[in-house]
Write a protein that holds these residues in place. Sequence first.
Motif, PDB file in Angstrom:
ATOM      1  N   THR A 215       0.077  -6.709  -6.903  1.00  0.00           N
ATOM      2  CA  THR A 215       0.776  -6.423  -5.360  1.00  0.00           C
ATOM      3  C   THR A 215       0.497  -5.274  -5.165  1.00  0.00           C
ATOM      4  OG1 THR A 215       1.914  -8.450  -6.090  1.00  0.00           O
ATOM      5  CG2 THR A 215       2.926  -7.299  -3.950  1.00  0.00           C
ATOM      6  N   VAL A 216       0.638  -3.987  -6.221  1.00  0.00           N
ATOM      7  CA  VAL A 216       1.014  -2.999  -5.355  1.00  0.00           C
ATOM      8  C   VAL A 216       0.165  -2.023  -6.003  1.00  0.00           C
ATOM      9  CG1 VAL A 216       2.570  -0.968  -5.460  1.00  0.00           C
ATOM     10  CG2 VAL A 216       3.373  -2.765  -6.031  1.00  0.00           C
ATOM     11  N   ARG A 217      -0.384  -1.376  -4.908  1.00  0.00           N
ATOM     12  CA  ARG A 217      -1.365  -0.433  -4.837  1.00  0.00           C
ATOM     13  C   ARG A 217      -1.238   1.112  -4.524  1.00  0.00           C
ATOM     14  NH1 ARG A 217      -7.796  -2.040  -2.808  1.00  0.00           N
ATOM     15  NH2 ARG A 217      -6.787  -4.243  -4.071  1.00  0.00           N
ATOM     16  N   SER A 218      -1.199   1.679  -5.895  1.00  0.00           N
ATOM     17  CA  SER A 218      -1.160   3.381  -5.072  1.00  0.00           C
ATOM     18  C   SER A 218      -2.006   3.802  -4.949  1.00  0.00           C
ATOM     19  CB  SER A 218      -0.131   4.191  -6.060  1.00  0.00           C
ATOM     20  OG  SER A 218      -1.121   3.979  -7.713  1.00  0.00           O
ATOM     21  N   GLY A 219      -1.445   5.311  -4.164  1.00  0.00           N
ATOM     22  CA  GLY A 219      -2.856   6.524  -4.533  1.00  0.00           C
ATOM     23  C   GLY A 219      -3.366   5.679  -2.804  1.00  0.00           C
ATOM     24  N   ALA A 220      -2.686   5.213  -1.881  1.00  0.00           N
ATOM     25  CA  ALA A 220      -3.578   4.201  -0.818  1.00  0.00           C
ATOM     26  C   ALA A 220      -2.943   4.783   0.685  1.00  0.00           C
ATOM     27  CB  ALA A 220      -3.576   3.039  -1.122  1.00  0.00           C
ATOM     28  N   PRO A 221      -2.654   5.222   0.753  1.00  0.00           N
ATOM     29  CA  PRO A 221      -2.376   5.941   2.309  1.00  0.00           C
ATOM     30  C   PRO A 221      -2.635   4.983   3.196  1.00  0.00           C
ATOM     31  CG  PRO A 221      -3.108   7.817   1.563  1.00  0.00           C
ATOM     32  CD  PRO A 221      -3.199   7.332   0.051  1.00  0.00           C
TER      33      PRO A 221
ATOM     34  N   LEU B  78       1.299  -1.057   0.236  1.00  0.00           N
ATOM     35  CA  LEU B  78       0.200   0.647  -0.249  1.00  0.00           C
ATOM     36  C   LEU B  78       0.730   1.064  -0.413  1.00  0.00           C
ATOM     37  CD1 LEU B  78      -2.322  -1.222   2.473  1.00  0.00           C
ATOM     38  CD2 LEU B  78      -3.209  -0.730  -0.522  1.00  0.00           C
ATOM     39  N   GLU B  79       0.510   1.735  -0.682  1.00  0.00           N
ATOM     40  CA  GLU B  79       1.684   3.025  -0.646  1.00  0.00           C
ATOM     41  C   GLU B  79       0.747   4.610  -1.210  1.00  0.00           C
ATOM     42  OE1 GLU B  79       4.090   5.966  -1.901  1.00  0.00           O
ATOM     43  OE2 GLU B  79       5.260   4.705  -1.159  1.00  0.00           O
ATOM     44  N   ALA B  80       1.232   5.554  -0.976  1.00  0.00           N
ATOM     45  CA  ALA B  80      -0.029   7.282  -0.684  1.00  0.00           C
ATOM     46  C   ALA B  80       0.422   7.587  -1.931  1.00  0.00           C
ATOM     47  CB  ALA B  80       0.405   7.630   0.536  1.00  0.00           C
ATOM     48  N   ARG B  81       1.701   7.517  -2.425  1.00  0.00           N
ATOM     49  CA  ARG B  81       2.345   8.182  -3.203  1.00  0.00           C
ATOM     50  C   ARG B  81       1.212   7.282  -4.824  1.00  0.00           C
ATOM     51  NH1 ARG B  81       6.635   8.666  -0.762  1.00  0.00           N
ATOM     52  NH2 ARG B  81       7.511  10.525  -0.707  1.00  0.00           N
ATOM     53  N   GLU B  82       0.924   8.091  -6.168  1.00  0.00           N
ATOM     54  CA  GLU B  82       0.872   7.507  -6.931  1.00  0.00           C
ATOM     55  C   GLU B  82       1.841   7.361  -7.895  1.00  0.00           C
ATOM     56  OE1 GLU B  82      -2.710   7.634  -8.464  1.00  0.00           O
ATOM     57  OE2 GLU B  82      -3.277   8.597  -6.410  1.00  0.00           O
ATOM     58  N   ARG B  83       3.089   6.588  -7.272  1.00  0.00           N
ATOM     59  CA  ARG B  83       3.953   5.591  -8.197  1.00  0.00           C
ATOM     60  C   ARG B  83       5.178   5.114  -6.692  1.00  0.00           C
ATOM     61  NH1 ARG B  83       9.036   8.326  -5.724  1.00  0.00           N
ATOM     62  NH2 ARG B  83       8.125  10.586  -4.827  1.00  0.00           N
ATOM     63  N   VAL B  84       5.403   4.510  -6.994  1.00  0.00           N
ATOM     64  CA  VAL B  84       6.802   3.555  -6.265  1.00  0.00           C
ATOM     65  C   VAL B  84       8.310   4.661  -6.285  1.00  0.00           C
ATOM     66  CG1 VAL B  84       4.893   1.132  -6.804  1.00  0.00           C
ATOM     67  CG2 VAL B  84       7.751   2.512  -7.996  1.00  0.00           C
ATOM     68  N   GLY B  85       9.318   4.188  -5.621  1.00  0.00           N
ATOM     69  CA  GLY B  85      10.092   4.647  -5.231  1.00  0.00           C
ATOM     70  C   GLY B  85      10.449   5.600  -4.281  1.00  0.00           C
TER      71      GLY B  85
ATOM     72  N   ASP C 209       7.283  17.561   0.734  1.00  0.00           N
ATOM     73  CA  ASP C 209       6.135  16.810   0.321  1.00  0.00           C
ATOM     74  C   ASP C 209       5.641  15.762   1.084  1.00  0.00           C
ATOM     75  OD1 ASP C 209       5.593  13.937  -0.525  1.00  0.00           O
ATOM     76  OD2 ASP C 209       7.277  13.985  -2.308  1.00  0.00           O
ATOM     77  N   GLU C 210       4.176  15.524   1.722  1.00  0.00           N
ATOM     78  CA  GLU C 210       3.391  15.229   2.339  1.00  0.00           C
ATOM     79  C   GLU C 210       3.873  13.978   2.570  1.00  0.00           C
ATOM     80  OE1 GLU C 210      -1.582  14.330   2.965  1.00  0.00           O
ATOM     81  OE2 GLU C 210      -0.154  14.922   1.116  1.00  0.00           O
ATOM     82  N   TRP C 211       4.479  12.987   1.870  1.00  0.00           N
ATOM     83  CA  TRP C 211       4.937  11.441   2.130  1.00  0.00           C
ATOM     84  C   TRP C 211       6.147  11.536   2.271  1.00  0.00           C
ATOM     85  CZ3 TRP C 211       0.316   9.702   4.119  1.00  0.00           C
ATOM     86  CH2 TRP C 211      -1.194  10.756   3.137  1.00  0.00           C
ATOM     87  N   THR C 212       7.387  13.053   2.798  1.00  0.00           N
ATOM     88  CA  THR C 212       8.508  12.236   2.916  1.00  0.00           C
ATOM     89  C   THR C 212       8.874  13.185   4.712  1.00  0.00           C
ATOM     90  OG1 THR C 212       8.923  11.916   0.740  1.00  0.00           O
ATOM     91  CG2 THR C 212      11.075  12.313   2.435  1.00  0.00           C
ATOM     92  N   ARG C 213       8.720  14.674   4.272  1.00  0.00           N
ATOM     93  CA  ARG C 213       8.818  15.749   4.929  1.00  0.00           C
ATOM     94  C   ARG C 213      10.033  15.768   5.210  1.00  0.00           C
ATOM     95  NH1 ARG C 213       4.432  17.824   4.263  1.00  0.00           N
ATOM     96  NH2 ARG C 213       5.046  19.334   6.474  1.00  0.00           N
TER      97      ARG C 213
ATOM     98  N   LEU D  51       7.056   9.147  10.226  1.00  0.00           N
ATOM     99  CA  LEU D  51       5.912   8.618   9.443  1.00  0.00           C
ATOM    100  C   LEU D  51       4.880   7.781   9.834  1.00  0.00           C
ATOM    101  CD1 LEU D  51       6.706  10.141   5.274  1.00  0.00           C
ATOM    102  CD2 LEU D  51       5.360  11.490   6.824  1.00  0.00           C
ATOM    103  N   ALA D  52       5.912   6.759  10.142  1.00  0.00           N
ATOM    104  CA  ALA D  52       4.906   5.374  10.706  1.00  0.00           C
ATOM    105  C   ALA D  52       4.299   6.309  12.144  1.00  0.00           C
ATOM    106  CB  ALA D  52       6.346   4.587  11.538  1.00  0.00           C
TER     107      ALA D  52
END
Length: 439
Positions: A215-221, A29-36, A374-378, A254-255
């Motif tokens: 396996t990977v679902r993006s946009g899923a914080p 489950l990845e919050a962004r619309e991309r991996v990496g 960046d909201e998902w890095t900070r 972030l955790a």
Amino acid sequence: MRVVVVGGGFSGLAAAAVLCRGGARVLVLEARERVGGRVATRRLDDGTALDLGAQWIGPTQERMAALVAEHGLTTFPSAAYGRPVVRWDGRLRETPPESVRQTVNLLDDFAAEVDPAAPWRAARADEWDRLTLGGWLATVAPDPVTARYVGRLIAGGLLAADPDEVSLLQVLFYLRSGGGSGLLLGMAGGAQQDRIVGGPALLAERMAAALPPGTVRSGAPVRAIHQDGHTVVAYTDDGAYPAGAVVVAVAPALAGRIAYSPALPALRDALTQRMPMGSALKLHAVYPTPFWRADGCSGVTTSTDGPLTETVDNSTPGSTRGVLTAFSYGRQARELRRLSPDPRRAAVLAALVGLVGPAAAEPDDLVEYDWSADEWTRGCFCGALTPGSWRDHGPELRRPVGRVYWAGTETATRWAGYLEGAVLAGERAAAEVLAHYAA
């Protein structure tokens, strides 16, 4: 068994690969619309690639090298032309004085006494954890300029922090984790030796594509994690995902924003509050050509003062354009962020002119990316425990909480803070899950 992995950065993708090979059914489950995660590549109109986040790999980073080969990619050496420049107390020279080497050697000597898997067990851990790097340098460095330079180079260049923001123990752990200052700070023969053709973001995409479909679902914080004695459930905005285990593969800061039920143990929760992300601003000045090479300069600079701590020649093979990448850390980075775009651009270009000459004043483009926004890095490069925190909270960094396991580069014992550390941490967390539920 089903396992949910929170985060599709290098650590999460590495964990997912090991889990899938071990027979688990995995959902990332990845919050962004991309991996990496903390990598991103931007291409200019002419195809010139700019790596906005993590970009280098080097000697002893065997897992990253293996992944590059496994996924059909190659590397190229970082640009290496001419001589470096050191701006030392307002004057330019090729190398820093001997006092710098002597001071950094002392840090390496101390680091040899630290076990990167348990820094809190070092004989002088309490003393080193209470003392900031800045405080130590004030008493050990032979002069204030050396103290300032080493502080910027080590706290800034490695942890994206001010020397008064990190403990001596945190610095020693980081040095030991990466094999010492020579590897950590070096270009050829060091951690900045090689770059990935196409950028590390391309490697992340291929790692994700190699996982089983879906396996990977993006946009899923992931907003919440609930566990009881039998199962654990990760909650996103659009659903609940039950599993036998969850691997949280994001930075501790972030955790800590995820809602846990039952609440995390007090010491683990406190750790997330004591491990802020670093503050780094990375800027790419793009020129028609790498003009500094004609002057016999490498584009590699460091400075005792000013808004920029260091620069590198980030030009790529196949492009005639020159890319000079500059880094600002800690307080200097925050001060630049407070400026509106035009004054910030002026301040950066003035600093570049002082380092590589008047031609630096007129780039074709100046590209920056603010990971702190960046909201998902900070923040970047990574999280670092605040002074006084390693002894009481360090043991919680990798300790599972029920069915919740921890990954992310901050939890690595080798190459913590780097892509290599992220991969190793993800693989370690996945192995812990497989070993526990196979028992």
